[in-house]
Design an enzyme around this catalytic site. Structure first.
Site, PDB file in Angstrom:
ATOM      1  N   HIS A 298       0.844  -1.189   0.000  1.00 30.50           N
ATOM      2  CA  HIS A 298       0.000   0.000   0.000  1.00 30.50           C
ATOM      3  C   HIS A 298       0.888   1.252   0.000  1.00 30.50           C
ATOM      4  CE1 HIS A 298      -3.828  -2.148   1.711  1.00 30.50           C
ATOM      5  NE2 HIS A 298      -3.322  -2.731   0.643  1.00 30.50           N
TER       6      HIS A 298
ATOM      7  N   GLU B  30       1.355   3.760   2.091  1.00 31.22           N
ATOM      8  CA  GLU B  30       2.118   4.076   3.300  1.00 31.22           C
ATOM      9  C   GLU B  30       3.370   3.208   3.409  1.00 31.22           C
ATOM     10  OE1 GLU B  30      -2.344   4.280   4.447  1.00 31.22           O
ATOM     11  OE2 GLU B  30      -1.055   3.264   2.981  1.00 31.22           O
TER      12      GLU B  30
ATOM     13  N   CYS C 156      -5.262   1.452   6.458  1.00 28.49           N
ATOM     14  CA  CYS C 156      -6.031   0.258   6.782  1.00 28.49           C
ATOM     15  C   CYS C 156      -5.586  -0.316   8.123  1.00 28.49           C
ATOM     16  CB  CYS C 156      -5.911  -0.791   5.682  1.00 28.49           C
ATOM     17  SG  CYS C 156      -4.245  -1.453   5.452  1.00 28.49           S
TER      18      CYS C 156
ATOM     19  N   THR D 124     -25.381   7.650 -33.607  1.00 29.19           N
ATOM     20  CA  THR D 124     -24.161   6.891 -33.335  1.00 29.19           C
ATOM     21  C   THR D 124     -23.731   6.029 -34.513  1.00 29.19           C
ATOM     22  OG1 THR D 124     -25.450   5.079 -32.375  1.00 29.19           O
ATOM     23  CG2 THR D 124     -24.661   6.784 -30.865  1.00 29.19           C
ATOM     24  N   ALA D 125     -24.598   5.882 -35.495  1.00 30.10           N
ATOM     25  CA  ALA D 125     -24.278   5.087 -36.681  1.00 30.10           C
ATOM     26  C   ALA D 125     -25.306   5.368 -37.763  1.00 30.10           C
ATOM     27  CB  ALA D 125     -24.273   3.594 -36.345  1.00 30.10           C
TER      28      ALA D 125
ATOM     29  N   ARG E  75     -11.594   3.862 -20.486  1.00 32.18           N
ATOM     30  CA  ARG E  75     -11.609   2.396 -20.505  1.00 32.18           C
ATOM     31  C   ARG E  75     -10.525   1.854 -19.566  1.00 32.18           C
ATOM     32  NH1 ARG E  75     -12.044  -0.486 -26.472  1.00 32.18           N
ATOM     33  NH2 ARG E  75     -14.141   0.204 -27.030  1.00 32.18           N
TER      34      ARG E  75
ATOM     35  N   ASP F 121     -20.521  -5.858 -34.595  1.00 36.12           N
ATOM     36  CA  ASP F 121     -19.191  -5.266 -34.795  1.00 36.12           C
ATOM     37  C   ASP F 121     -18.032  -6.210 -34.525  1.00 36.12           C
ATOM     38  OD1 ASP F 121     -20.601  -2.945 -35.283  1.00 36.12           O
ATOM     39  OD2 ASP F 121     -20.284  -2.111 -33.279  1.00 36.12           O
TER      40      ASP F 121
ATOM     41  N   GLY G  94     -25.081  -0.758 -27.252  1.00 33.08           N
ATOM     42  CA  GLY G  94     -26.011  -0.237 -28.242  1.00 33.08           C
ATOM     43  C   GLY G  94     -27.187   0.479 -27.609  1.00 33.08           C
TER      44      GLY G  94
END
Length: 360
Positions: free
Chosen positions: A45, A47, A73, A159-160, A182, A198, A293
């Site tokens: 961790h 610390e 902790c 979107t498409a 992501r 896709d 979607g």
């Protein structure tokens, strides 16, 4: 503390399911003698990292102050308690941003330190520390991950095209920015419609990352092909379904997927999304990133399960095309989902907007 918060950001992509924590040690003379941030689960961790650095550089930690972005902790998990390491190192004062929401800790770490004669101050950097760990905090409080829904669309919400073409509505800078989100997520979620149309890899490609997020697929009838591109990445894949098909389960298991049966009691042909989120919370998922979607997006929105929207708008008008959420027709503006903008920025020609429902 500002430096400790910067260090916590360094842990953004690696600590799941643990919180992202930074620590700075300052001796009695005001000299920084050690720094650290939480490593991946099972490793040191923040610390302990800072204490090791100080010791390795020959500094005396007795009487030092530790600036840490989360309560140390006080229990033994994959690693020993940080509170004991701090006490044994002779630290005189702790300045912490926030209390750990984990019920195994929540105030107990501070109490141990105070009992050992260590001065404890809480609150400095609270807003920033909360922001860095809001997924962990939500999971500890509500047993579910923070849910972010990402959309890339034209200015008029498409979107498409109706023929399915969607690459690329936004430019390269927007795509790189989206992959940063992501990368920080614990898991990436999509639906069977996206998989079949896709065959996406659903991984982090446009930015460096030390690890790929886990993958979650909503697939009511287990129609995901065992040869899908998503299986090429060596990572955990969980498929939630509404009905089991032994032969399909066998092939998907062989491809590396874990199958979880979770039908909605009100609509047995669909997956229970709320129950799925609670199950992901049990699996240690702090931040869930959705790229799906219109049907699945609409379901999450209608059920009030989205905590944040990540919206990438291109200066493009497509007219009659596929939208990004299937929602019922409303009869009053008050019935809509009202958002508040948290941030907006230009990514060359595109605009990024991060927004949150007002009731979130």
């Amino acid at each position: 503390m500002q430096r400790a918060l910067e260090l916590a950001q360094e842990a953004l992509f690696i600590t799941s399911p643990n919180p992202r924590v930074g620590c700075v040690l300052v001796n009695k003379d005001g000299l920084v003698i050690g720094e650290g941030y939480t490593q991946k689960a099972g490793e040191a961790h923040a610390e302990v990292q800072a204490l090791r650095q100080a010791t390795n550089q020959g500094y005396d930690t007795k009487g030092a102050t530790a600036y840490v972005t989360l309560e140390p902790c006080s229990h033994t998990g994959r690693t020993p308690p940080c509170s004991k390491a701090i006490i044994n190192a002779g630290i005189a004062r702790i300045v912490a941003s926030i209390t750990d929401p984990n019920p195994l800790v929540s105030g107990q770490g501070f109490e141990q330190l105070r009992s050992a004669g260590i001065k404890v101050d809480i609150g400095l950097g609270e807003v920033q520390a909360h922001s860095i760990n809001e997924g962990f905090i939500k999971r500890m409080r509500f047993d579910k991950p923070l849910v972010r829904l990402k959309i890339a669309s034209s200015l008029d919400g498409a979107t498409a095209l109706l023929n399915g073409k969607s690459q690329w509505i936004t430019g390269a800078p927007a795509r790189e920015h989206a992959h940063l989100w992501r990368a920080r997520s614990c898991a990436l979620l999509s639906g069977i419609g996206t998989i079949l149309s896709d065959d996406p890899s659903l991984n982090v490609r446009f930015v460096p990352t030390p690890r790929q997020p886990k993958l979650v697929i909503i697939d009511a009838n287990l129609d995901t092909p065992a040869s899908a591109a998503l299986f090429r990445e060596k990572r955990e894949v969980v498929i939630y379904c509404a009905s089991m098909h032994p032969e399909k389960v066998k092939h998907l298991n062989q491809s590396g997927a874990t199958i979880v049966l979770m039908p909605d009691s009100k609509n047995p042909n669909h997956v229970d999304l709320n129950a799925m989120l609670k199950d992901l919370g049990k699996k240690g998922i702090n931040e869930l990133h959705i790229e799906a979607g219109a049907g699945l997006n609409g379901s999450f929105i209608q059920q009030g399960l989205v905590d944040e929207f990540l919206i990438y708008l291109a200066p493009l008008i497509l007219g009659h095309a596929a939208g990004w959420a299937n929602l019922p027709i409303l009869e009053d503006l008050a019935m809509g989902t009202r958002l508040t903008f948290l941030e907006s920025t230009h990514l060359e020609q595109d605009i990024f907007i991060r927004a949150r429902p007002l009731n979130s």
